[in-house]
Design a protein around this motif. Structure first.
Motif, PDB file in Angstrom:
ATOM      1  N   UNK A  18       0.843  -1.203   0.000  1.00  0.00           N
ATOM      2  CA  UNK A  18       0.000   0.000   0.000  1.00  0.00           C
ATOM      3  C   UNK A  18       0.878   1.252   0.000  1.00  0.00           C
ATOM      4  N   UNK A  19       1.942   1.243   0.789  1.00  0.00           N
ATOM      5  CA  UNK A  19       2.853   2.383   0.828  1.00  0.00           C
ATOM      6  C   UNK A  19       3.541   2.629  -0.499  1.00  0.00           C
ATOM      7  N   UNK A  20       3.953   1.553  -1.172  1.00  0.00           N
ATOM      8  CA  UNK A  20       4.601   1.699  -2.481  1.00  0.00           C
ATOM      9  C   UNK A  20       3.616   2.266  -3.495  1.00  0.00           C
ATOM     10  N   UNK A  21       2.402   1.765  -3.489  1.00  0.00           N
ATOM     11  CA  UNK A  21       1.396   2.264  -4.429  1.00  0.00           C
ATOM     12  C   UNK A  21       1.122   3.743  -4.172  1.00  0.00           C
ATOM     13  N   UNK A  22       0.969   4.123  -2.908  1.00  0.00           N
ATOM     14  CA  UNK A  22       0.727   5.536  -2.609  1.00  0.00           C
ATOM     15  C   UNK A  22       1.898   6.409  -3.012  1.00  0.00           C
ATOM     16  N   UNK A  23       3.096   5.941  -2.744  1.00  0.00           N
ATOM     17  CA  UNK A  23       4.280   6.748  -3.048  1.00  0.00           C
ATOM     18  C   UNK A  23       4.489   6.907  -4.557  1.00  0.00           C
ATOM     19  N   UNK A  24       4.189   5.857  -5.304  1.00  0.00           N
ATOM     20  CA  UNK A  24       4.443   5.876  -6.737  1.00  0.00           C
ATOM     21  C   UNK A  24       3.367   6.593  -7.542  1.00  0.00           C
ATOM     22  N   UNK A  25       2.090   6.272  -7.256  1.00  0.00           N
ATOM     23  CA  UNK A  25       1.035   6.668  -8.167  1.00  0.00           C
ATOM     24  C   UNK A  25       0.055   7.687  -7.614  1.00  0.00           C
ATOM     25  N   UNK A  26       0.218   8.152  -6.405  1.00  0.00           N
ATOM     26  CA  UNK A  26      -0.728   9.122  -5.844  1.00  0.00           C
ATOM     27  C   UNK A  26      -0.474  10.499  -6.440  1.00  0.00           C
ATOM     28  N   UNK A  27      -1.494  11.078  -7.029  1.00  0.00           N
ATOM     29  CA  UNK A  27      -1.409  12.438  -7.562  1.00  0.00           C
ATOM     30  C   UNK A  27      -2.587  13.228  -7.070  1.00  0.00           C
ATOM     31  N   UNK A  28      -2.445  14.350  -6.499  1.00  0.00           N
ATOM     32  CA  UNK A  28      -1.203  15.031  -6.148  1.00  0.00           C
ATOM     33  C   UNK A  28      -0.448  14.249  -5.075  1.00  0.00           C
ATOM     34  N   UNK A  29       0.838  14.459  -5.032  1.00  0.00           N
ATOM     35  CA  UNK A  29       1.705  13.714  -4.127  1.00  0.00           C
ATOM     36  C   UNK A  29       1.348  14.046  -2.681  1.00  0.00           C
ATOM     37  N   UNK A  30       1.159  12.997  -1.890  1.00  0.00           N
ATOM     38  CA  UNK A  30       0.852  13.180  -0.470  1.00  0.00           C
ATOM     39  C   UNK A  30       2.125  13.479   0.309  1.00  0.00           C
ATOM     40  N   UNK A  31       2.009  14.236   1.397  1.00  0.00           N
ATOM     41  CA  UNK A  31       3.179  14.412   2.262  1.00  0.00           C
ATOM     42  C   UNK A  31       3.608  13.064   2.859  1.00  0.00           C
TER      43      UNK A  31
END
Length: 62
Positions: A18-31
């Motif tokens: 879940x962390x990898x998916x959020x870090x890679x593909x979340x737009x706009x980028x989360x803090x």
């Protein structure tokens, strides 16, 4: 409370994905703090679900 190590490892893998998916593909980028909070929340939630469904955990229901 006993911690079942295999379910904890499985929960850690799930939360890592879940962390990898959020870090890679979340737009706009989360803090980064939000990503870490999400990873920890996913770790606790997925461990609880795996432990209740497949392990020795109890929900408090009779």
């Amino acid at each position: 409370m006993n911690i079942d190590i295999p379910w904890l490892i499985a929960a850690a893998v799930i939360s890592g994905l879940v962390g990898v998916v959020l870090h890679r593909w979340q737009r706009p980028v989360l803090p980064r703090l939000y990503v870490w909070i999400t990873i920890l929340g996913t770790l606790f939630a997925s461990y609880y679900i795996l432990n209740v469904f497949f392990g020795t955990g109890r929900t408090g229901w009779p």
